[in-house]
Each structure stands twice: as C-alpha cells, then as structure tokens.
Design an enzyme around this catalytic site. Structure first.
Site, PDB file in Angstrom:
ATOM      1  CG  HIS A 101      -0.145   0.200   2.525  1.00 38.89           C
ATOM      2  ND1 HIS A 101       0.626  -0.787   3.082  1.00 38.89           N
ATOM      3  CD2 HIS A 101      -0.030   1.277   3.344  1.00 38.89           C
ATOM      4  CE1 HIS A 101       1.180  -0.349   4.196  1.00 38.89           C
ATOM      5  NE2 HIS A 101       0.810   0.906   4.372  1.00 38.89           N
ATOM      6  CG  ASP A 103       1.381   5.121   4.719  1.00 40.43           C
ATOM      7  OD1 ASP A 103       1.080   3.933   4.907  1.00 40.43           O
ATOM      8  OD2 ASP A 103       2.515   5.592   4.965  1.00 40.43           O
ATOM      9  CG  HIS A 257       4.975   1.193   2.933  1.00 40.45           C
ATOM     10  ND1 HIS A 257       4.339   2.287   2.386  1.00 40.45           N
ATOM     11  CD2 HIS A 257       4.499   1.093   4.196  1.00 40.45           C
ATOM     12  CE1 HIS A 257       3.529   2.827   3.280  1.00 40.45           C
ATOM     13  NE2 HIS A 257       3.596   2.107   4.383  1.00 40.45           N
ATOM     14  NE  ARG A 272       2.239   6.046   9.808  1.00 39.02           N
ATOM     15  CZ  ARG A 272       1.231   5.473   9.148  1.00 39.02           C
ATOM     16  NH1 ARG A 272       1.453   4.435   8.353  1.00 39.02           N
ATOM     17  NH2 ARG A 272       0.004   5.917   9.283  1.00 39.02           N
TER      18      ARG A 272
HETATM   19  C1  SIN Z   1       3.073   1.246   7.726  1.00 40.52           C
HETATM   20  O1  SIN Z   1       2.417   0.810   6.810  1.00 40.52           O
HETATM   21  O2  SIN Z   1       3.227   2.452   7.917  1.00 40.52           O
HETATM   22  C2  SIN Z   1       3.750   0.276   8.679  1.00 40.52           C
HETATM   23  C3  SIN Z   1       5.094  -0.121   8.201  1.00 40.52           C
HETATM   24  C4  SIN Z   1       5.804  -0.998   9.171  1.00 40.52           C
HETATM   25  O3  SIN Z   1       5.365  -1.141  10.323  1.00 40.52           O
HETATM   26  O4  SIN Z   1       6.840  -1.551   8.808  1.00 40.52           O
END
Ligand code: SIN
Length: 281
Positions: A101, A103, A257, A272
C-alpha cells in the site's frame, strides 16, 4: 552543483538507500535537509541507522519537510494525534500495513511521506518492503500506458478502518471503528505525475483502491488486480531489516510498502509521523 554533506548508499537496484552522516535529533542546517530531500526524491525511500531522538525531535524533523499530517482514522485513538505508535504484540493475528500500500490514499491530498522509527524490534522478522512505482509504471507496455491515461481510481478506507473492517479484534494497534466513523472516498488518476521529480508513476494500492471511476468493482477487478500485482515485482523492490534506532523515511507518492507479518513470538514497536502532501495530479 554543490557537494552533498551526506553519504548515500543504495541498498538495491531499484529503490532504497542508506544515509550516513546525519543525526536526526540535531538541529540540521537547510543544506543537509535539501540533501536528504534530494536523496528521497532519487531513491523513493531512505534509511538511517543508530538514531536516538524523542517524539518532539521526531516531529521537528518531519516539519522540515512539510506540515504534519493527522491521520483521520487514528485521531483521538492515541496520546498525540501527530504520532501513531504501531505496536505489534505476540499473538496479534494482523498488523498495520501488511498489504502492499501507499498510506492514507482515501483522502484528496494523501501524505507526501512518512518517517518510521524503530523503538523495539524482534531479533528476526518484522522487515518492511518497498516497491518503486516509477518502475511499476515505466515497465508497462505502451498499450497499457495508453489504456491507463485518463483513467481514475476510487480510493476508500473501508478495508482498513470502521466497523466492517473489524481490525481492532485482531491487532494491538487500534483504529477508529466507532459508530460516528464514516467512509472517506477520493478519486485519483491511476498514473500520477510526481510533483517534485515530474516523473510518472503508478498510483493504485491494495489497502485503499477499490475500483475505477465509471466502472463497477467487478468490472474493475481484473485490471486492478493486474496492476496491484505488477506493482511489486521483485525487481522493483528492496527489503529493510530493522534494528532498534533505525529509521525509514519513504516518499508516499513514488513508493508502495508492506510490513512483513512474521515477527512470531516477539513484540515490535514503531513510532510514525506522516507529512502532509498535495492533491494528486
Ligand atoms: C506502515 O504501513 O506504515 C507500517 C510499516 C511498518 O510497520 O513496517
């Protein structure tokens, strides 16, 4: 052209580079920030090792690249709306971001990027993979590029938040599922032009894209499935092995990612911060 103040070491052929010579908690000068931005534009995701910074420093670093994006589906769910702590506990059946995906693409102006900091990581497992959506687009045939030109995709958050997604029963990181939650839907071009590099890229993803504008979801499915799978061919990807203090800073426009859900009996805790982006053209 001036010399860069930072070291940039690619980690794969298509995407991803490790950055040396930067301490994120420091008061970095504008030239260093410009070098980091250039590396991000060039490599789509950049990584830093052995970093030590608190939440306030995390936000201050993010603000050097834009305003902080408040995620509507985590708003009011954690102590600070500008930060999402992603916690994976042993026994969690699901984790945040386990499908390929970009974000938060259900909003009209999805985040330009995110900065993810590793607080506690498993001894093995829990890697994150990234895929270049420049390459995903550039490797399509001319015929497919023509088919996609002018096509718009529908992005919704119904698969990842709200009562029907029912994520909270199966994972430790909680998302809004309350009765007041409402689905957010936006349409974006399937082929996006990056606002900084001017390059074209494929802009569909499994967590949010549910079909094409003017078509039913059933009609959209075959082409959408093809594009979603094509978008993470191994030669478009890199895989990052986390250590405590590692950082990944991804360009949410040019990279997709996926968090690998294989941490077995171990906890994984990440912090994050997302950076606001532009409407998609
Ligand atoms: C995300 O999609 O922001 C999570 C990525 C992760 O936890 O590695």
């Amino acid at each position: 052209m001036r010399n860069s103040r930072i070291g940039v070491r690619p980690i794969a052929g298509a995407i991803g580079a490790e950055i040396d010579g930067v301490r994120i908690g420091d008061d970095l000068d504008d030239e260093t920030i410009a070098d980091i931005r250039q590396a991000l534009n060039e490599h789509c995701v950049i990584f830093f090792r052995d970093q030590h910074f608190d939440a306030a420093q995390h936000k201050a670093f993010a603000r050097r690249f834009g305003e902080i994006f408040i995620h509507p589906n985590y708003q009011g769910m954690q102590a600070d709306d500008e930060i999402i702590t992603m916690r994976r506990e042993p026994g969690d059946k699901h984790i945040v971001g386990e499908d390929w995906h970009a974000d938060t693409t259900m909003v009209a102006a999805p985040p330009m990027g995110a900065i993810l900091y590793a607080i506690e990581v498993p001894p093995y497992g829990g890697d994150t993979c990234f895929a270049s959506q420049y390459l995903a687009y550039e490797t399509l045939s001319d015929g497919m590029k023509q088919t996609l030109a002018g096509l718009r995709a529908v992005h919704s958050d119904r698969l990842v938040a709200g009562p029907t997604a029912a994520k909270n029963a199966v994972r430790s990181t909680k998302v809004r599922e309350d009765d007041a939650w409402r689905e957010t839907i936006s349409t974006h071009p399937v082929v996006r032009t990056h606002p900084e590099t001017g390059r074209k890229l494929l802009f569909v993803n499994r967590s949010y894209t549910v079909g094409f504008e003017g078509m039913t979801e059933a009609e959209s499915k075959p082409l959408l499935e093809y594009l979603l799978e094509h978008g993470h061919r191994p030669e478009f990807t890199c895989r990052f092995r986390w250590q405590t203090g590692s950082v990944a800073f991804w360009d949410n426009r040019s990279a997709k990612h996926l968090a690998v859900h294989d941490a077995g009996p171990f906890r994984r805790v990440m912090r994050r911060v997302q950076i606001a982006g532009d409407p998609v053209y």
